[in-house]
Design a protein around this motif. Structure first.
Motif, PDB file in Angstrom:
ATOM      1  N   PHE A  75     -10.445  12.278 -22.586  1.00 57.70           N
ATOM      2  CA  PHE A  75      -9.244  11.693 -21.963  1.00 57.70           C
ATOM      3  C   PHE A  75      -9.571  10.353 -21.326  1.00 57.70           C
ATOM      4  N   GLU A  76     -10.715  10.297 -20.644  1.00 56.69           N
ATOM      5  CA  GLU A  76     -11.131   9.042 -20.014  1.00 56.69           C
ATOM      6  C   GLU A  76     -11.382   7.955 -21.048  1.00 56.69           C
ATOM      7  N   GLN A  77     -12.052   8.288 -22.133  1.00 60.15           N
ATOM      8  CA  GLN A  77     -12.335   7.310 -23.177  1.00 60.15           C
ATOM      9  C   GLN A  77     -11.052   6.793 -23.828  1.00 60.15           C
ATOM     10  N   LYS A  78     -10.081   7.691 -23.975  1.00 66.51           N
ATOM     11  CA  LYS A  78      -8.828   7.302 -24.614  1.00 66.51           C
ATOM     12  C   LYS A  78      -7.977   6.413 -23.727  1.00 66.51           C
ATOM     13  N   MET A  79      -7.993   6.690 -22.428  1.00 66.40           N
ATOM     14  CA  MET A  79      -7.116   5.978 -21.494  1.00 66.40           C
ATOM     15  C   MET A  79      -7.782   4.779 -20.834  1.00 66.40           C
ATOM     16  N   ASN A  80      -9.060   4.591 -21.042  1.00 65.72           N
ATOM     17  CA  ASN A  80      -9.783   3.530 -20.345  1.00 65.72           C
ATOM     18  C   ASN A  80      -9.215   2.145 -20.632  1.00 65.72           C
ATOM     19  N   ARG A  81      -8.712   1.944 -21.858  1.00 69.76           N
ATOM     20  CA  ARG A  81      -8.196   0.610 -22.210  1.00 69.76           C
ATOM     21  C   ARG A  81      -6.939   0.240 -21.435  1.00 69.76           C
ATOM     22  N   PHE A  82      -6.268   1.238 -20.840  1.00 67.78           N
ATOM     23  CA  PHE A  82      -5.057   0.963 -20.076  1.00 67.78           C
ATOM     24  C   PHE A  82      -5.347   0.710 -18.596  1.00 67.78           C
ATOM     25  N   ALA A  83      -6.584   0.907 -18.178  1.00 68.98           N
ATOM     26  CA  ALA A  83      -6.931   0.732 -16.770  1.00 68.98           C
ATOM     27  C   ALA A  83      -6.913  -0.745 -16.383  1.00 68.98           C
ATOM     28  N   ILE A  84      -6.621  -0.995 -15.119  1.00 71.29           N
ATOM     29  CA  ILE A  84      -6.543  -2.356 -14.584  1.00 71.29           C
ATOM     30  C   ILE A  84      -7.888  -2.716 -13.974  1.00 71.29           C
ATOM     31  N   GLY A  85      -8.531  -3.731 -14.516  1.00 69.57           N
ATOM     32  CA  GLY A  85      -9.797  -4.192 -13.960  1.00 69.57           C
ATOM     33  C   GLY A  85      -9.576  -4.969 -12.669  1.00 69.57           C
ATOM     34  N   ASN A 137      -8.507  -5.965  -5.959  1.00 64.01           N
ATOM     35  CA  ASN A 137      -7.998  -7.284  -5.554  1.00 64.01           C
ATOM     36  C   ASN A 137      -6.494  -7.228  -5.304  1.00 64.01           C
ATOM     37  N   TYR A 138      -5.773  -6.468  -6.120  1.00 66.21           N
ATOM     38  CA  TYR A 138      -4.329  -6.321  -5.921  1.00 66.21           C
ATOM     39  C   TYR A 138      -4.041  -5.522  -4.653  1.00 66.21           C
ATOM     40  N   VAL A 139      -4.843  -4.495  -4.412  1.00 64.11           N
ATOM     41  CA  VAL A 139      -4.683  -3.695  -3.198  1.00 64.11           C
ATOM     42  C   VAL A 139      -4.880  -4.566  -1.960  1.00 64.11           C
ATOM     43  N   CYS A 140      -5.945  -5.360  -1.957  1.00 63.45           N
ATOM     44  CA  CYS A 140      -6.232  -6.212  -0.806  1.00 63.45           C
ATOM     45  C   CYS A 140      -5.193  -7.317  -0.645  1.00 63.45           C
ATOM     46  N   ALA A 141      -4.646  -7.800  -1.757  1.00 58.44           N
ATOM     47  CA  ALA A 141      -3.581  -8.809  -1.673  1.00 58.44           C
ATOM     48  C   ALA A 141      -2.346  -8.232  -0.986  1.00 58.44           C
ATOM     49  N   VAL A 161     -19.480   1.105 -10.065  1.00 59.33           N
ATOM     50  CA  VAL A 161     -20.278   2.304 -10.333  1.00 59.33           C
ATOM     51  C   VAL A 161     -19.470   3.317 -11.144  1.00 59.33           C
ATOM     52  N   TRP A 162     -18.224   3.552 -10.767  1.00 58.46           N
ATOM     53  CA  TRP A 162     -17.385   4.544 -11.449  1.00 58.46           C
ATOM     54  C   TRP A 162     -16.831   4.033 -12.770  1.00 58.46           C
ATOM     55  N   GLY A 163     -16.509   2.739 -12.819  1.00 52.38           N
ATOM     56  CA  GLY A 163     -15.751   2.204 -13.944  1.00 52.38           C
ATOM     57  C   GLY A 163     -14.295   2.046 -13.528  1.00 52.38           C
ATOM     58  N   LYS A 164     -13.597   1.134 -14.194  1.00 52.22           N
ATOM     59  CA  LYS A 164     -12.241   0.806 -13.774  1.00 52.22           C
ATOM     60  C   LYS A 164     -11.274   1.967 -13.930  1.00 52.22           C
ATOM     61  N   PHE A 165     -11.442   2.828 -14.952  1.00 51.88           N
ATOM     62  CA  PHE A 165     -10.496   3.917 -15.163  1.00 51.88           C
ATOM     63  C   PHE A 165     -10.533   4.914 -14.013  1.00 51.88           C
ATOM     64  N   ARG A 166     -11.726   5.343 -13.634  1.00 50.19           N
ATOM     65  CA  ARG A 166     -11.830   6.345 -12.565  1.00 50.19           C
ATOM     66  C   ARG A 166     -11.400   5.760 -11.224  1.00 50.19           C
ATOM     67  N   PHE A 167     -11.708   4.493 -11.007  1.00 56.55           N
ATOM     68  CA  PHE A 167     -11.283   3.883  -9.746  1.00 56.55           C
ATOM     69  C   PHE A 167      -9.763   3.724  -9.717  1.00 56.55           C
ATOM     70  N   ASN A 168      -9.156   3.384 -10.842  1.00 56.87           N
ATOM     71  CA  ASN A 168      -7.694   3.352 -10.947  1.00 56.87           C
ATOM     72  C   ASN A 168      -7.112   4.717 -10.603  1.00 56.87           C
ATOM     73  N   PHE A 176       3.367   0.585  -1.542  1.00 52.86           N
ATOM     74  CA  PHE A 176       2.760   1.455  -0.534  1.00 52.86           C
ATOM     75  C   PHE A 176       1.679   0.758   0.283  1.00 52.86           C
ATOM     76  N   PHE A 177       0.924  -0.145  -0.351  1.00 48.11           N
ATOM     77  CA  PHE A 177      -0.198  -0.793   0.327  1.00 48.11           C
ATOM     78  C   PHE A 177       0.217  -1.992   1.182  1.00 48.11           C
ATOM     79  N   VAL A 178       1.488  -2.292   1.257  1.00 51.88           N
ATOM     80  CA  VAL A 178       1.940  -3.411   2.095  1.00 51.88           C
ATOM     81  C   VAL A 178       2.015  -2.920   3.537  1.00 51.88           C
ATOM     82  N   TYR A 179       0.864  -2.892   4.168  1.00 48.88           N
ATOM     83  CA  TYR A 179       0.785  -2.426   5.553  1.00 48.88           C
ATOM     84  C   TYR A 179      -0.532  -2.924   6.129  1.00 48.88           C
ATOM     85  N   PRO A 180      -0.542  -3.441   7.370  1.00 48.13           N
ATOM     86  CA  PRO A 180      -1.786  -3.956   7.955  1.00 48.13           C
ATOM     87  C   PRO A 180      -2.823  -2.852   8.123  1.00 48.13           C
TER      88      PRO A 180
END
Length: 282
Positions: free
Chosen positions: A7-17, A21-25, A98-105, A62-66
């Protein structure tokens, strides 16, 4: 389990690298909005009543909060939030590498969904309109980092050097205190944060490879290279060329994924491109 890996290998291409950075923005946006337009911020935070009325964009914002509040001095508020966002991005980036973008997503998405579910549950079942924030979710990046690298030295407040595990213990003690003494909002958020980490690390254990099995392999590798590191007369980063003489306080380590004896400074240990024979370090 094999189906989790497939499942991870199949869905990895859809993960956001670089999703951190978007969360912190968004955290930075919330920090600014709280100062200049706090009323507008109320249209973006997680509110179960508003979501039930069709304002589903609140799930995405959801992340728009100090991430930090100091009370009173605006300059202190800005500095503490800037420091908090810097630390969140630093630890989040390492965890993603360390995890890879899919697992961190998946970690971030699961955290958001659990908070949304808890907020809606408290409103629909208990009748309490609970507005939850992402504060404990983003600070959990540090706990994840400490679990993977408990003996790595970090700078507390960018000044005091301490091992990651000791800072994690101190933060865990603060969480326990706030869970006992805090209000219902704080208790639910801490409970969701702990449940989130248990669920995700359970998946990591089942999936193997980059879970605790990899952590054991990392420790075994470090034991093997320790004599080799101690016998060397000097250290040199394969990326920037920095030596222990140039930076006496800098740590240098070998990468277990590179083919060959390539050593890196801590600035490039998690960001370099892995060397595969007959490649040269980049």
């Amino acid at each position: 389990m094999n189906f989790l890996k497939k499942f991870e290998q199949k869905m990895n291409r859809f993960a956001i690298g670089g999703i951190i950075n978007y969360v912190c923005a968004m955290l930075a946006m919330g920090t600014v909005l709280y100062l200049v337009a706090p009323g507008f911020l109320n249209y973006l935070i997680l509110n179960p009543i508003a979501i039930m009325q069709g304002q589903v964009w609140r799930i995405l914002t959801f992340f728009v909060y100090p991430p930090a509040f100091t009370g009173g001095n605006p300059m202190g508020y800005i500095l503490f939030n800037a420091l908090a966002i810097y630390c969140i991005r630093s630890f989040g980036t390492i965890v993603e590498q360390v995890w890879g973008k899919f697992r961190f997503n998946c970690y971030i998405i699961l955290g958001v969904l659990l908070n949304v579910a808890a907020s809606l549950f408290m409103y629909l079942v208990v009748g309490f309109p609970m507005v939850l924030t992402p504060v404990y979710l983003v600070y959990s990046f540090f706990f994840v980092f400490a679990l993977m690298f408990p003996d790595m030295q970090v700078l507390l407040m960018m000044v005091l050097p301490l091992k990651a595990k000791w800072i994690a213990y101190a933060e865990a003690a603060v969480y326990i205190y706030y869970f006992v003494k805090g209000d219902i909002y704080t208790r639910v958020q801490i409970f969701v944060c702990i449940l989130h980490m248990f669920i995700f690390f359970g998946w990591m254990v089942l999936a193997g490879e980059t879970g605790y099995k990899q952590k054991k392999r990392q420790k075994d590798f470090q034991k093997k290279i320790k004599p080799m590191v101690s016998n060397k007369t000097g250290h040199k980063c394969a990326v920037c060329g920095r030596t222990d003489k140039d930076s006496p306080g800098m740590e240098f380590r070998y990468c277990s994924k590179c083919e060959g004896s390539y050593e890196y400074c801590m600035d490039h240990l998690y960001t370099h491109q892995h060397v595969k024979k007959p490649d040269s370090p980049q």
